[in-house]
Design a protein around this motif. Sequence first.
Motif, PDB file in Angstrom:
ATOM      1  N   CYS A  54      31.969  81.584  65.313  1.00 34.23           N
ATOM      2  CA  CYS A  54      31.283  82.799  65.764  1.00 34.23           C
ATOM      3  C   CYS A  54      32.078  83.387  66.936  1.00 34.23           C
ATOM      4  N   TRP A  55      31.643  84.571  67.410  1.00 34.39           N
ATOM      5  CA  TRP A  55      32.322  85.214  68.544  1.00 34.39           C
ATOM      6  C   TRP A  55      31.326  85.510  69.662  1.00 34.39           C
ATOM      7  N   THR A  56      31.855  85.673  70.862  1.00 34.61           N
ATOM      8  CA  THR A  56      31.064  86.111  72.003  1.00 34.61           C
ATOM      9  C   THR A  56      31.948  86.934  72.921  1.00 34.61           C
ATOM     10  N   LEU A  57      31.340  87.521  73.927  1.00 34.19           N
ATOM     11  CA  LEU A  57      32.072  88.307  74.910  1.00 34.19           C
ATOM     12  C   LEU A  57      32.430  87.419  76.090  1.00 34.19           C
ATOM     13  N   GLY A  58      33.687  87.439  76.470  1.00 30.72           N
ATOM     14  CA  GLY A  58      34.133  86.671  77.634  1.00 30.72           C
ATOM     15  C   GLY A  58      33.943  87.475  78.908  1.00 30.72           C
ATOM     16  N   ASN A  59      34.001  86.811  80.054  1.00 32.02           N
ATOM     17  CA  ASN A  59      33.821  87.538  81.312  1.00 32.02           C
ATOM     18  C   ASN A  59      35.042  88.387  81.662  1.00 32.02           C
ATOM     19  N   ASP A  60      36.067  88.324  80.837  1.00 30.87           N
ATOM     20  CA  ASP A  60      37.251  89.155  81.026  1.00 30.87           C
ATOM     21  C   ASP A  60      37.137  90.479  80.263  1.00 30.87           C
ATOM     22  N   GLY A  61      36.022  90.683  79.564  1.00 29.56           N
ATOM     23  CA  GLY A  61      35.808  91.918  78.816  1.00 29.56           C
ATOM     24  C   GLY A  61      36.321  91.861  77.381  1.00 29.56           C
ATOM     25  N   TYR A  62      36.995  90.789  77.001  1.00 27.60           N
ATOM     26  CA  TYR A  62      37.489  90.627  75.636  1.00 27.60           C
ATOM     27  C   TYR A  62      36.476  89.823  74.821  1.00 27.60           C
ATOM     28  N   THR A  63      36.550  89.958  73.483  1.00 27.17           N
ATOM     29  CA  THR A  63      35.750  89.104  72.621  1.00 27.17           C
ATOM     30  C   THR A  63      36.573  87.866  72.285  1.00 27.17           C
ATOM     31  N   TRP A  64      35.870  86.753  72.090  1.00 31.92           N
ATOM     32  CA  TRP A  64      36.489  85.462  71.811  1.00 31.92           C
ATOM     33  C   TRP A  64      35.817  84.830  70.608  1.00 31.92           C
ATOM     34  N   THR A  65      36.585  84.147  69.776  1.00 33.21           N
ATOM     35  CA  THR A  65      36.052  83.430  68.620  1.00 33.21           C
ATOM     36  C   THR A  65      36.157  81.934  68.859  1.00 33.21           C
ATOM     37  N   TYR A  66      35.035  81.235  68.597  1.00 35.04           N
ATOM     38  CA  TYR A  66      35.056  79.777  68.619  1.00 35.04           C
ATOM     39  C   TYR A  66      35.464  79.337  67.223  1.00 35.04           C
ATOM     40  N   LEU A  67      36.438  78.439  67.143  1.00 36.46           N
ATOM     41  CA  LEU A  67      36.960  78.036  65.854  1.00 36.46           C
ATOM     42  C   LEU A  67      37.373  76.572  65.853  1.00 36.46           C
ATOM     43  N   ARG A  68      37.539  76.058  64.652  1.00 34.80           N
ATOM     44  CA  ARG A  68      38.120  74.735  64.469  1.00 34.80           C
ATOM     45  C   ARG A  68      39.446  74.926  63.753  1.00 34.80           C
ATOM     46  N   ASN A  69      40.500  74.365  64.325  1.00 32.25           N
ATOM     47  CA  ASN A  69      41.799  74.380  63.687  1.00 32.25           C
ATOM     48  C   ASN A  69      41.764  73.254  62.661  1.00 32.25           C
ATOM     49  N   ASP A  70      41.642  73.610  61.387  1.00 34.54           N
ATOM     50  CA  ASP A  70      41.490  72.610  60.340  1.00 34.54           C
ATOM     51  C   ASP A  70      42.734  71.744  60.199  1.00 34.54           C
TER      52      ASP A  70
END
Length: 122
Positions: free
Chosen positions: A82-98
């Motif tokens: 999923c994604w969320t907003l970082g405190n730097d103003g960018y969006t970030w995705t949480y992922l697993r490197n398979d």
Amino acid sequence: MKRRIAALVPALAAVAIAVPLSIATPAAAHAACGTTVSDKDSSSWNKTANGANERSGTIASSSTNCTIKGIAYNTQNLDYHCWTLGNDGYTWTYLRNDSTGVTGWVRDNLLSDNGSGVYCGF
């Protein structure tokens, strides 16, 4: 009649200015270092990063950065959660490197498809 309207204009302007100040806005929640999330994104796995750091959270500034847990390359499959907003103003995705088993947060502008389309909820 014109005087009544002229008398109302300053009062309406004062209300228009005061109303936005009284409306509560939700506090922005970012993924603090160490934050993990379940897999909410059922999209297919992608090869979309080219040397992107996988971090333990989205807190990033000039003085504090979350730990780099691994690096994702364009030869590796990434399972977006999923994604969320970082405190730097960018969006970030949480992922697993398979390919490596490492989980972490990657800034979406470092992923060629801009990351997950599913919001984490915080």
